[in-house]
Motif scaffolding. Structure first.
Motif, PDB file in Angstrom:
ATOM      1  N   LEU A 175       0.507  -7.485  -6.005  1.00 50.01           N
ATOM      2  CA  LEU A 175       0.609  -8.876  -5.569  1.00 50.01           C
ATOM      3  C   LEU A 175       2.027  -9.356  -5.822  1.00 50.01           C
ATOM      4  O   LEU A 175       2.589  -9.112  -6.894  1.00 50.01           O
ATOM      5  CB  LEU A 175      -0.384  -9.757  -6.327  1.00 50.01           C
ATOM      6  CG  LEU A 175      -1.854  -9.504  -6.041  1.00 50.01           C
ATOM      7  CD1 LEU A 175      -2.723 -10.337  -6.980  1.00 50.01           C
ATOM      8  CD2 LEU A 175      -2.189  -9.826  -4.590  1.00 50.01           C
ATOM      9  N   VAL A 176       2.592 -10.053  -4.829  1.00 50.56           N
ATOM     10  CA  VAL A 176       3.981 -10.488  -4.895  1.00 50.56           C
ATOM     11  C   VAL A 176       4.090 -11.950  -4.493  1.00 50.56           C
ATOM     12  O   VAL A 176       3.437 -12.393  -3.548  1.00 50.56           O
ATOM     13  CB  VAL A 176       4.863  -9.634  -3.948  1.00 50.56           C
ATOM     14  CG1 VAL A 176       6.307 -10.089  -3.982  1.00 50.56           C
ATOM     15  CG2 VAL A 176       4.759  -8.162  -4.292  1.00 50.56           C
ATOM     16  N   CYS A 177       4.943 -12.688  -5.197  1.00 50.68           N
ATOM     17  CA  CYS A 177       5.282 -14.046  -4.767  1.00 50.68           C
ATOM     18  C   CYS A 177       6.406 -13.920  -3.750  1.00 50.68           C
ATOM     19  O   CYS A 177       7.514 -13.494  -4.085  1.00 50.68           O
ATOM     20  CB  CYS A 177       5.727 -14.905  -5.950  1.00 50.68           C
ATOM     21  SG  CYS A 177       6.266 -16.558  -5.435  1.00 50.68           S
ATOM     22  N   MET A 203     -10.972  -4.965  -3.333  1.00 43.94           N
ATOM     23  CA  MET A 203     -10.516  -6.328  -3.086  1.00 43.94           C
ATOM     24  C   MET A 203      -9.796  -6.850  -4.333  1.00 43.94           C
ATOM     25  O   MET A 203     -10.307  -6.773  -5.432  1.00 43.94           O
ATOM     26  CB  MET A 203     -11.725  -7.200  -2.752  1.00 43.94           C
ATOM     27  CG  MET A 203     -11.391  -8.583  -2.386  1.00 43.94           C
ATOM     28  SD  MET A 203     -10.970  -8.597  -0.642  1.00 43.94           S
ATOM     29  CE  MET A 203     -10.607 -10.274  -0.421  1.00 43.94           C
ATOM     30  N   LEU A 204      -8.595  -7.372  -4.135  1.00 38.63           N
ATOM     31  CA  LEU A 204      -7.807  -7.889  -5.250  1.00 38.63           C
ATOM     32  C   LEU A 204      -8.217  -9.310  -5.599  1.00 38.63           C
ATOM     33  O   LEU A 204      -8.625 -10.077  -4.730  1.00 38.63           O
ATOM     34  CB  LEU A 204      -6.318  -7.885  -4.883  1.00 38.63           C
ATOM     35  CG  LEU A 204      -5.676  -6.533  -4.589  1.00 38.63           C
ATOM     36  CD1 LEU A 204      -4.209  -6.724  -4.241  1.00 38.63           C
ATOM     37  CD2 LEU A 204      -5.815  -5.595  -5.766  1.00 38.63           C
ATOM     38  N   GLU A 205      -8.085  -9.630  -6.879  1.00 44.33           N
ATOM     39  CA  GLU A 205      -8.303 -10.999  -7.324  1.00 44.33           C
ATOM     40  C   GLU A 205      -7.204 -11.878  -6.725  1.00 44.33           C
ATOM     41  O   GLU A 205      -6.076 -11.421  -6.522  1.00 44.33           O
ATOM     42  CB  GLU A 205      -8.199 -11.095  -8.845  1.00 44.33           C
ATOM     43  CG  GLU A 205      -9.242 -10.351  -9.602  1.00 44.33           C
ATOM     44  CD  GLU A 205      -8.977 -10.406 -11.110  1.00 44.33           C
ATOM     45  OE1 GLU A 205      -8.082 -11.157 -11.570  1.00 44.33           O
ATOM     46  OE2 GLU A 205      -9.680  -9.672 -11.820  1.00 44.33           O
ATOM     47  N   GLU A 206      -7.525 -13.126  -6.455  1.00 50.72           N
ATOM     48  CA  GLU A 206      -6.503 -14.064  -5.989  1.00 50.72           C
ATOM     49  C   GLU A 206      -5.730 -14.592  -7.188  1.00 50.72           C
ATOM     50  O   GLU A 206      -6.310 -14.899  -8.227  1.00 50.72           O
ATOM     51  CB  GLU A 206      -7.133 -15.216  -5.214  1.00 50.72           C
ATOM     52  CG  GLU A 206      -7.606 -14.818  -3.842  1.00 50.72           C
ATOM     53  CD  GLU A 206      -7.955 -16.011  -2.965  1.00 50.72           C
ATOM     54  OE1 GLU A 206      -7.572 -17.153  -3.299  1.00 50.72           O
ATOM     55  OE2 GLU A 206      -8.626 -15.781  -1.959  1.00 50.72           O
ATOM     56  N   HIS A 207      -4.415 -14.686  -7.031  1.00 54.25           N
ATOM     57  CA  HIS A 207      -3.542 -15.214  -8.075  1.00 54.25           C
ATOM     58  C   HIS A 207      -2.502 -16.110  -7.424  1.00 54.25           C
ATOM     59  O   HIS A 207      -2.124 -15.905  -6.275  1.00 54.25           O
ATOM     60  CB  HIS A 207      -2.822 -14.071  -8.809  1.00 54.25           C
ATOM     61  CG  HIS A 207      -3.697 -13.303  -9.734  1.00 54.25           C
ATOM     62  ND1 HIS A 207      -3.760 -13.560 -11.078  1.00 54.25           N
ATOM     63  CD2 HIS A 207      -4.560 -12.292  -9.506  1.00 54.25           C
ATOM     64  CE1 HIS A 207      -4.621 -12.733 -11.640  1.00 54.25           C
ATOM     65  NE2 HIS A 207      -5.123 -11.942 -10.701  1.00 54.25           N
ATOM     66  N   GLU A 224       0.845 -12.725  -2.438  1.00 57.03           N
ATOM     67  CA  GLU A 224       0.435 -11.939  -1.285  1.00 57.03           C
ATOM     68  C   GLU A 224       0.347 -10.455  -1.639  1.00 57.03           C
ATOM     69  O   GLU A 224       1.115  -9.945  -2.452  1.00 57.03           O
ATOM     70  CB  GLU A 224       1.443 -12.126  -0.156  1.00 57.03           C
ATOM     71  CG  GLU A 224       1.536 -13.566   0.309  1.00 57.03           C
ATOM     72  CD  GLU A 224       2.610 -13.773   1.362  1.00 57.03           C
ATOM     73  OE1 GLU A 224       3.036 -12.790   1.996  1.00 57.03           O
ATOM     74  OE2 GLU A 224       3.023 -14.927   1.543  1.00 57.03           O
ATOM     75  N   SER A 225      -0.578  -9.775  -0.975  1.00 56.18           N
ATOM     76  CA  SER A 225      -0.752  -8.347  -1.150  1.00 56.18           C
ATOM     77  C   SER A 225       0.417  -7.596  -0.520  1.00 56.18           C
ATOM     78  O   SER A 225       0.926  -7.978   0.538  1.00 56.18           O
ATOM     79  CB  SER A 225      -2.065  -7.930  -0.481  1.00 56.18           C
ATOM     80  OG  SER A 225      -2.182  -6.537  -0.480  1.00 56.18           O
ATOM     81  N   TRP A 226       0.843  -6.532  -1.175  1.00 60.29           N
ATOM     82  CA  TRP A 226       1.929  -5.697  -0.673  1.00 60.29           C
ATOM     83  C   TRP A 226       1.655  -4.270  -1.094  1.00 60.29           C
ATOM     84  O   TRP A 226       1.276  -4.025  -2.243  1.00 60.29           O
ATOM     85  CB  TRP A 226       3.245  -6.198  -1.251  1.00 60.29           C
ATOM     86  CG  TRP A 226       4.482  -5.538  -0.732  1.00 60.29           C
ATOM     87  CD1 TRP A 226       5.037  -5.700   0.489  1.00 60.29           C
ATOM     88  CD2 TRP A 226       5.321  -4.623  -1.434  1.00 60.29           C
ATOM     89  NE1 TRP A 226       6.180  -4.945   0.589  1.00 60.29           N
ATOM     90  CE2 TRP A 226       6.374  -4.269  -0.578  1.00 60.29           C
ATOM     91  CE3 TRP A 226       5.284  -4.064  -2.708  1.00 60.29           C
ATOM     92  CZ2 TRP A 226       7.373  -3.386  -0.950  1.00 60.29           C
ATOM     93  CZ3 TRP A 226       6.281  -3.192  -3.071  1.00 60.29           C
ATOM     94  CH2 TRP A 226       7.312  -2.852  -2.201  1.00 60.29           C
ATOM     95  N   TYR A 280      -3.367  -6.372 -13.946  1.00 58.88           N
ATOM     96  CA  TYR A 280      -2.608  -7.506 -13.402  1.00 58.88           C
ATOM     97  C   TYR A 280      -1.427  -7.870 -14.301  1.00 58.88           C
ATOM     98  O   TYR A 280      -1.102  -9.033 -14.504  1.00 58.88           O
ATOM     99  CB  TYR A 280      -3.509  -8.715 -13.142  1.00 58.88           C
ATOM    100  CG  TYR A 280      -4.438  -8.483 -11.973  1.00 58.88           C
ATOM    101  CD1 TYR A 280      -4.046  -8.784 -10.674  1.00 58.88           C
ATOM    102  CD2 TYR A 280      -5.701  -7.929 -12.164  1.00 58.88           C
ATOM    103  CE1 TYR A 280      -4.881  -8.542  -9.601  1.00 58.88           C
ATOM    104  CE2 TYR A 280      -6.545  -7.689 -11.089  1.00 58.88           C
ATOM    105  CZ  TYR A 280      -6.128  -7.998  -9.809  1.00 58.88           C
ATOM    106  OH  TYR A 280      -6.959  -7.755  -8.740  1.00 58.88           O
ATOM    107  N   THR A 281      -0.790  -6.846 -14.832  1.00 59.62           N
ATOM    108  CA  THR A 281       0.401  -7.043 -15.653  1.00 59.62           C
ATOM    109  C   THR A 281       1.556  -7.511 -14.767  1.00 59.62           C
ATOM    110  O   THR A 281       1.790  -6.963 -13.694  1.00 59.62           O
ATOM    111  CB  THR A 281       0.796  -5.720 -16.348  1.00 59.62           C
ATOM    112  OG1 THR A 281      -0.299  -5.294 -17.149  1.00 59.62           O
ATOM    113  CG2 THR A 281       2.020  -5.887 -17.218  1.00 59.62           C
TER     114      THR A 281
END
Length: 77
Positions: free
Chosen positions: A29-31, A1-5, A15-17, A67-68
């Motif tokens: 994660l992508v805006c 599970m990814l952290e929310e950012h 959003e996850s991609w 999370y770079t």
């Protein structure tokens, strides 16, 4: 599970991609906000591209690399 950012440029939840297999990325994660100032200005920030090119960048984070942040090349609308 990814952290929310959230995107630091527009405040929208990222959003996850799943990256394509040949990219070497897993889940990132992508805006995806088309109104994000980072995305809106990105078409002019890419050096050495054809003037009629529709390439731009989206703000993205790589969870596998702490999370770079990085610029995800994308099609600019």
């Amino acid at each position: 599970m990814l952290e929310e950012h959230v995107c630091p440029h527009c405040g929208v939840k990222m959003e996850s991609w799943i990256g394509p297999p040949e990219s070497g990325w897993g889940e990132i994660l992508v805006c995806n906000n088309n109104e994000c100032v980072f995305y809106r200005g990105s078409q002019h920030d890419i050096r050495h591209k054809d003037e009629d090119s529709n390439l731009g960048c989206r703000y993205a984070l790589d969870p596998d690399n702490g999370y770079t942040a990085f610029n995800l090349l994308s099609w600019y609308k």
